[in-house]
Motif scaffolding. Structure first.
Motif, mmCIF file in Angstrom:
data_model
loop_
_atom_site.group_PDB
_atom_site.id
_atom_site.type_symbol
_atom_site.label_atom_id
_atom_site.label_comp_id
_atom_site.label_asym_id
_atom_site.label_seq_id
_atom_site.Cartn_x
_atom_site.Cartn_y
_atom_site.Cartn_z
ATOM 1 N N ALA A 30 1.032 -1.336 0.154
ATOM 2 C CA ALA A 30 0.447 -0.409 -0.350
ATOM 3 C C ALA A 30 1.026 1.067 -0.054
ATOM 4 N N ALA A 31 1.453 0.926 1.075
ATOM 5 C CA ALA A 31 2.904 2.645 0.330
ATOM 6 C C ALA A 31 3.175 2.638 -0.635
ATOM 7 N N VAL A 32 3.963 1.707 -1.197
ATOM 8 C CA VAL A 32 4.770 1.959 -2.261
ATOM 9 C C VAL A 32 3.673 2.844 -3.517
ATOM 10 N N ALA A 33 2.223 1.542 -3.942
ATOM 11 C CA ALA A 33 1.405 2.274 -4.709
ATOM 12 C C ALA A 33 1.140 3.868 -4.429
ATOM 13 N N TYR A 34 0.978 3.477 -2.929
ATOM 14 C CA TYR A 34 0.248 5.522 -2.919
ATOM 15 C C TYR A 34 2.160 6.382 -3.112
ATOM 16 N N ALA A 35 3.240 5.758 -3.068
ATOM 17 C CA ALA A 35 4.523 6.869 -3.396
ATOM 18 C C ALA A 35 4.122 7.011 -4.348
ATOM 19 N N LYS A 36 4.486 5.863 -5.074
ATOM 20 C CA LYS A 36 4.059 5.882 -7.465
ATOM 21 C C LYS A 36 2.786 6.989 -7.989
ATOM 22 N N GLU A 37 1.859 6.672 -6.821
ATOM 23 C CA GLU A 37 0.362 7.620 -7.635
ATOM 24 C C GLU A 37 0.927 9.163 -6.592
ATOM 25 N N ARG A 38 0.694 9.812 -5.592
ATOM 26 C CA ARG A 38 1.273 11.029 -5.127
ATOM 27 C C ARG A 38 1.966 11.530 -5.395
ATOM 28 N N LYS A 39 2.331 13.164 -5.650
ATOM 29 C CA LYS A 39 2.501 13.284 -6.410
ATOM 30 C C LYS A 39 3.419 14.929 -5.413
ATOM 31 N N GLN A 40 4.187 15.235 -5.406
ATOM 32 C CA GLN A 40 4.575 16.954 -4.640
ATOM 33 C C GLN A 40 5.847 17.797 -6.052
ATOM 34 N N PHE A 41 5.323 18.665 -5.308
ATOM 35 C CA PHE A 41 6.062 19.545 -7.264
ATOM 36 C C PHE A 41 6.566 18.598 -8.358
ATOM 37 N N ILE B 155 6.220 10.635 -4.972
ATOM 38 C CA ILE B 155 6.422 11.009 -3.719
ATOM 39 C C ILE B 155 7.553 10.057 -3.321
ATOM 40 N N GLY B 156 7.398 8.880 -4.159
ATOM 41 C CA GLY B 156 7.916 7.959 -4.357
ATOM 42 C C GLY B 156 9.648 7.366 -5.269
ATOM 43 N N SER B 157 10.084 9.383 -5.339
ATOM 44 C CA SER B 157 11.203 9.500 -6.727
ATOM 45 C C SER B 157 11.999 10.348 -5.360
ATOM 46 N N PHE B 158 11.914 10.283 -3.908
ATOM 47 C CA PHE B 158 12.207 10.908 -3.827
ATOM 48 C C PHE B 158 12.692 10.391 -2.237
ATOM 49 N N GLN B 159 14.621 10.435 -2.096
ATOM 50 C CA GLN B 159 14.307 9.578 -1.599
ATOM 51 C C GLN B 159 14.419 9.539 0.225
ATOM 52 N N ALA B 160 13.867 10.362 1.201
ATOM 53 C CA ALA B 160 13.463 9.715 2.099
ATOM 54 C C ALA B 160 12.795 8.734 2.050
#
Length: 322
Positions: free
Chosen positions: A201-212, A216-221
């Motif tokens: 669920a976390a990985v799926a959301y990190a691929k979908e949710r965008k910031q800037f 957000i999954g593209s950010f190292q943190a």
């Protein structure tokens, strides 16, 4: 040991995942809150799917498989957030008629745990009390109990017992040891399933949710959080599979150490991944609409079953050479 799954094991795992998707889609799981977490029709369907009869010999109406296969099945139940006393009903099959095919719902309470609380009491047909001297049958319909306000897991309503009678003895200390050992492995498997679902669920959301303008999954943190989740899940899974294999073949290693270690690792992984999933989801993770909080609540509940972290760590330490 090689824990790669064979063709039959992968087929069993996928088959159980399909059953869970059909019987327990998340909207139906959520709706079970109004039914106290248990629907009789679904429970019977679990029985028909072999969830409770997995390890019973074929000559006695079971499937004739071992703990290794049971761990795969119960991992899927954890992943799907299936509520109810599935473990105690499974363990009771050789002792209680009707448990095998899901005709009876069998709850479990440890006499030594205080306060005496039991989940889904009104839905139970039978309550098994476990203590060092044996297993005891108690009729749950005649127990005085007070519903616990706002139970942590909304799908597992809890009841505080006013009195826990001695009951009728159905098995001795040898069977108690089996219940504690096998129950810990099945609980570990369900916790691995929860940890795995949280990672997905976390990985799926990190691929979908965008910031800037970027996921957000593209950010190292965020990447590091998700990578740590996967590592915890995999370590717990290997430990659980090892414990299950040793239950089937005690000569393969130290069974008690493997079981305690598996349950400890799986509990820690489910709790940590549940919290991490909410962190990745951000403010959304706390809302009722997002499933992340349900997985964390179930992880907290399951982490109290068949051993506490401190006791399990002591058990592992006690098996090590001085």
């Amino acid at each position: 040991m090689n824990f790669d799954l064979g063709d039959d094991e992968r087929a069993l795992q996928q088959g159980m995942r399909d059953v869970c998707k059909r019987l327990f889609p998340m909207d139906r799981v959520r709706a079970l809150e109004d039914a106290g977490g248990i629907d009789r029709t679904l429970w019977h369907e679990l029985g028909q799917a072999g969830v409770f009869s997995l390890r019973q010999p074929e000559s006695e109406g079971g499937v004739g498989l071992g703990m290794t296969e049971a761990a795969l099945v119960y991992e899927e139940l954890g992943r799907a957030l299936v509520p109810g006393p599935v473990i105690s009903t499974h363990l009771s099959v050789p002792l209680i008629e009707g448990a095998l095919d899901g005709q009876r719902v069998v709850g479990l309470i440890d006499r030594e745990r205080t306060p005496p609380v039991v989940g889904q009491l009104p839905a139970l047909d039978t309550l098994v009390v476990i203590d060092p001297k044996g297993l005891w049958l108690v009729d749950p319909q005649h127990l005085g109990a007070i519903p616990v306000r706002q139970p942590l897991d909304p799908l597992t309503p809890m009841y505080l017992l006013e009195h826990l009678p001695k009951g009728d003895k159905i098995a001795g200390p040898k069977e108690v040891a089996r219940w504690r050992r096998e129950g810990a492995v099945l609980a570990a498997a369900m916790l691995v399933g929860i940890a795995s679902a949280c990672t997905e669920a976390a990985v799926a959301y990190a691929k979908e949710r965008k910031q800037f303008g970027r996921p957000i999954g593209s950010f190292q943190a965020v990447k590091h959080i998700c990578a740590d989740m996967l590592v915890r899940e995999e370590v717990a899974r290997v430990g659980t599979y090892a414990a299950a294999v040793m239950c089937d073949d005690p000569g393969a290693g130290d069974v008690d150490r493997a079981v305690a270690g598996a349950r400890l690792l799986a509990g820690d992984a489910a709790l940590a991944n549940g919290k991490a999933s909410i962190q990745v989801h951000g403010g959304m993770g706390y809302t009722w609409e997002v499933d992340a909080h349900l997985y964390l609540k179930r992880a907290v509940l399951m982490s109290t079953r068949f051993g506490k972290s401190d006791d399990l760590a002591e058990a592992v330490a006690g098996t090590l050479a001085p």
